[in-house]
Design a protein around this motif. Structure first.
Motif, PDB file in Angstrom:
ATOM      1  N   THR A 152       0.765  -1.211  -0.088  1.00  0.00           N
ATOM      2  CA  THR A 152       0.062   0.288  -0.074  1.00  0.00           C
ATOM      3  C   THR A 152       0.997   1.259  -0.096  1.00  0.00           C
ATOM      4  OG1 THR A 152      -1.839  -1.114   1.288  1.00  0.00           O
ATOM      5  CG2 THR A 152      -1.739   1.391   1.231  1.00  0.00           C
ATOM      6  N   PHE A 156       0.502   4.009  -3.183  1.00  0.00           N
ATOM      7  CA  PHE A 156       0.131   5.277  -2.877  1.00  0.00           C
ATOM      8  C   PHE A 156       1.386   6.302  -2.845  1.00  0.00           C
ATOM      9  CE2 PHE A 156      -3.794   3.116  -1.716  1.00  0.00           C
ATOM     10  CZ  PHE A 156      -4.678   4.215  -2.401  1.00  0.00           C
ATOM     11  N   ILE A 206       1.765  12.557   1.114  1.00  0.00           N
ATOM     12  CA  ILE A 206       0.732  11.637   0.446  1.00  0.00           C
ATOM     13  C   ILE A 206       0.621  12.387  -0.873  1.00  0.00           C
ATOM     14  CG2 ILE A 206      -1.480  10.874   0.125  1.00  0.00           C
ATOM     15  CD1 ILE A 206      -0.402  12.130   3.798  1.00  0.00           C
ATOM     16  N   ALA A 247      -7.529  10.102  -4.818  1.00  0.00           N
ATOM     17  CA  ALA A 247      -7.799   8.535  -5.170  1.00  0.00           C
ATOM     18  C   ALA A 247      -8.448   8.528  -6.261  1.00  0.00           C
ATOM     19  CB  ALA A 247      -7.860   7.761  -4.206  1.00  0.00           C
ATOM     20  N   TYR A 265      -7.293  11.522   3.928  1.00  0.00           N
ATOM     21  CA  TYR A 265      -6.523  10.538   3.131  1.00  0.00           C
ATOM     22  C   TYR A 265      -6.454   9.407   3.670  1.00  0.00           C
ATOM     23  CZ  TYR A 265      -4.758  15.101   1.467  1.00  0.00           C
ATOM     24  OH  TYR A 265      -4.559  16.506   1.015  1.00  0.00           O
ATOM     25  N   ILE A 269      -7.051   5.546   2.042  1.00  0.00           N
ATOM     26  CA  ILE A 269      -5.871   4.629   1.964  1.00  0.00           C
ATOM     27  C   ILE A 269      -6.308   3.404   2.669  1.00  0.00           C
ATOM     28  CG2 ILE A 269      -3.695   4.110   2.532  1.00  0.00           C
ATOM     29  CD1 ILE A 269      -2.924   7.310   1.685  1.00  0.00           C
ATOM     30  N   GLN A 273      -6.764  -0.463   0.918  1.00  0.00           N
ATOM     31  CA  GLN A 273      -5.858  -1.528   1.463  1.00  0.00           C
ATOM     32  C   GLN A 273      -7.015  -2.667   1.833  1.00  0.00           C
ATOM     33  OE1 GLN A 273      -2.227  -1.680   3.796  1.00  0.00           O
ATOM     34  NE2 GLN A 273      -3.695  -1.966   5.585  1.00  0.00           N
TER      35      GLN A 273
END
Length: 586
Positions: A152, A156, A206, A247, A265, A269, A273
């Motif tokens: 992950t 990202f 990020i 995303a 965020y 994420i 995942q």
């Protein structure tokens, strides 16, 4: 960039629509069309049709449609020149050099430089995270505190901005970027007094990507109790936070139904995942109309998944209104007893989160439930005030069926008579200017209007399917016989092109602008007419019926608007001729 009609038609002719769309969706041949589940909305039964002869597509479920340019623009979120360039590259068509003035050329070059600079910064932040001693703290935050796997973290491209306040500045300098280039990047602030100072330092980083997967900005999260918790890149020449969603480049390709809209965020994420790759976030700011309209390009359903605390509830109520105004169906995921999705998934797991998705609450009923907190329903006065306020909200539904459905749902939930609630809603609706609850258009007029529209669509589709029909009816009908607006415009373009031998159904879309017009033109030229096993006699009858309906309506409209005696006499003669008019297709 402007491309000539010759260039556009060359690109169009070199990109077969079945081949292009087939590279995005699994098409299967069925009769004269190819079909698939629509790539623009979730469905189980295929309603997305692609016609090779017309070089057009149309979804009978959500209404999208167009030619190969339209498809690539919608699916890849490109503007028209970008779609031309993408398809030209695919087909090996050499495009003319772009004609831009010096200012335009400089602006486009700077955008390219900014994207490359952001890409360079993202790679550098990721390298520091994975390979430097200073990055260990951020790696521990992502890996241990947040529970993110290496897969992950890499997916990202998460990173770390070093403790030195000019670290990125010096690195970008070493890569050849100048102060002038960095000044508007949102990464570095340049001043005469301090020189170059990084916007992000000592933060978990990020990257924010655009719809096509290009790095355009960053979010930086403090590790610990520092303030502010998050900082984001300011708007730049390549980044507009009000029209960007975190995303979105991944979520738009998800096969799951709808999008999940979050605040942060890390929620997104964490969801990705856990397998929920339809999650997006609004970049740490309040949701905007632009973000809602971006979502609408891809889905019709949105699940709101904001924090369960007071500010999160307030944000959810605001988001519901924005999504509703954008025409999106909205539900709310209940995260209690956890604060947010990240915490919920860590505590209860992916299966429990899927159950919360399945049990998501209708957004209107969620609004009513939150409103209930303001009243004491055990007190008659409080209960009356509550239902008065709910009735005002119910009165906002314009469609009678939808309004009645919600009246019955609220009545059932709160044990009140549906008829009593309906009367209360009617009272408030009548008090609002322009809202007349019981006003229903006359059925006869509505059916007549729909019959004319359908006949126009049918005749234009017949002609698009078989251009030989035009030669047989050309002496009896003209574009002026069609309703003003898009029907007449389509007919005019088609008839002109048919007359000079240049008719191409797919190219008609190039005369129209905007998604709505493209969808409507595709709908007009892809009207379901007859069963596939219909014979020539059935087809001949359908053509004549449509032709007569259009001509009668056209002559009737002319008779209402003219005061010229000679013209009225001609109209009467034309109306009389219609009684014996019959076009043979054999």
């Amino acid at each position: 960039m402007y491309y000539s009609d010759d260039v556009i038609n060359e690109v169009l002719s070199r990109n077969d629509i079945v081949d292009v769309i087939g590279s995005y969706a699994s098409l299967k041949k069925k009769g004269a069309n190819y079909e698939a589940c629509c790539p623009f909305h979730h469905e189980k039964t295929p309603s997305f049709k692609v016609n090779r002869e017309k070089q057009m597509y149309h979804c009978f479920g959500c209404g999208v449609g167009g030619n190969v340019f339209t498809f690539v623009m919608e699916y890849e979120n490109l503007n028209f020149p970008e779609a031309v360039e993408r398809l030209a590259e695919r087909a090996g068509v050499q495009l003319p050099e772009k004609s831009m003035n010096a200012q335009e050329r400089s602006r486009e070059q700077y955008k390219i430089t900014l994207r490359e600079m952001n890409k360079t910064a993202a790679a550098y932040f990721h390298y520091i995270l994975k390979h430097s001693q200073h990055g260990e703290k951020a790696y521990e935050y992502f890996h241990e505190t947040r529970g993110l796997s290496d897969e992950t973290i890499n997916k990202f491209a998460l990173g770390y901005s070093d403790i030195y306040r000019d670290d990125l500045y010096r690195y970008l300098k070493s890569k050849g970027y100048t102060d002038d280039q960095m000044k508007g990047s949102g990464l570095v602030e340049i001043s005469e007094k301090e020189g170059g100072v990084d916007k992000f330092w000592n933060r978990a980083m990020i990257p924010i990507l655009d719809i096509n997967g290009k790095v355009i900005a960053f979010g930086g999260r403090v590790m610990g109790d520092g303030k502010p918790k998050y900082i984001n890149t300011s708007d730049t020449a390549v980044f507009d936070k009000s029209h960007t969603l975190f995303a979105m480049n991944i979520a738009r390709r998800s096969r799951r139904k709808g999008f999940i809209c979050c605040e942060g965020y890390m929620d997104v994420i964490s969801m990705h995942q856990a397998g929920f790759n339809q999650a997006v976030a609004s970049l740490g700011t309040a949701l905007t109309d632009g973000q809602a309209n971006l979502i609408k390009r891809y889905v019709k359903d949105v699940l709101v998944c904001y924090d369960s605390d007071g500010p999160g509830t307030k944000a959810s109520l605001r988001a519901i209104g924005i999504f509703r105004n954008a025409g999106l169906r909205t539900k709310v995921i209940n995260m209690e007893p956890c604060k947010d999705a990240d915490e919920f998934i860590k505590t209860y797991g992916a299966d429990a989160f899927q159950k919360r998705i399945d049990d998501a609450e209708n957004s209107f009923l969620y609004e009513v439930r939150i409103l209930e907190r303001n009243y004491d329903l055990n007190d008659p006065a409080g209960k009356t005030s509550f239902f008065n306020e709910v009735s005002v909200k119910l009165a906002s539904f314009e469609e009678e069926i939808e309004r009645n459905n919600y009246i019955e749902a609220v009545a059932s939930k709160y044990f009140v008579s549906a008829d009593s609630l309906r009367k209360l809603v009617a009272k408030y609706a009548a008090a609002v200017a322009g809202i007349k609850v019981n006003e229903i258009p006359k059925r006869e007029k509505r059916e007549k209007e729909n019959g004319i529209d359908k006949s126009q669509r049918m005749l234009l589709t017949f002609i698009a399917d078989d251009t030989g029909i035009y030669k047989k009816i050309a002496d009896y009908i003209s574009p002026e016989d069609f309703s003003e607006g898009i029907y007449r415009n389509v007919a005019k373009i088609m008839f002109e092109n048919l007359s000079n031998g240049t008719f191409n159904p797919g190219a008609i879309l190039n005369y129209f602008n905007g998604d709505d017009e493209h969808n409507e033109v595709a709908r007009i030229l892809n009207t379901n007419i007859l069963e596939e096993d219909a014979d020539n006699k059935d087809r001949e009858k359908a053509v004549n019926d449509a032709l007569l309906i259009i001509k009668r309506n056209s002559l009737e409209m002319k008779s209402r608007t003219t005061t010229d005696i000679m013209e009225l006499q001609n109209i009467i003669k034309e109306q009389a001729k219609l009684k014996t008019l019959h076009i043979s297709l054999s």
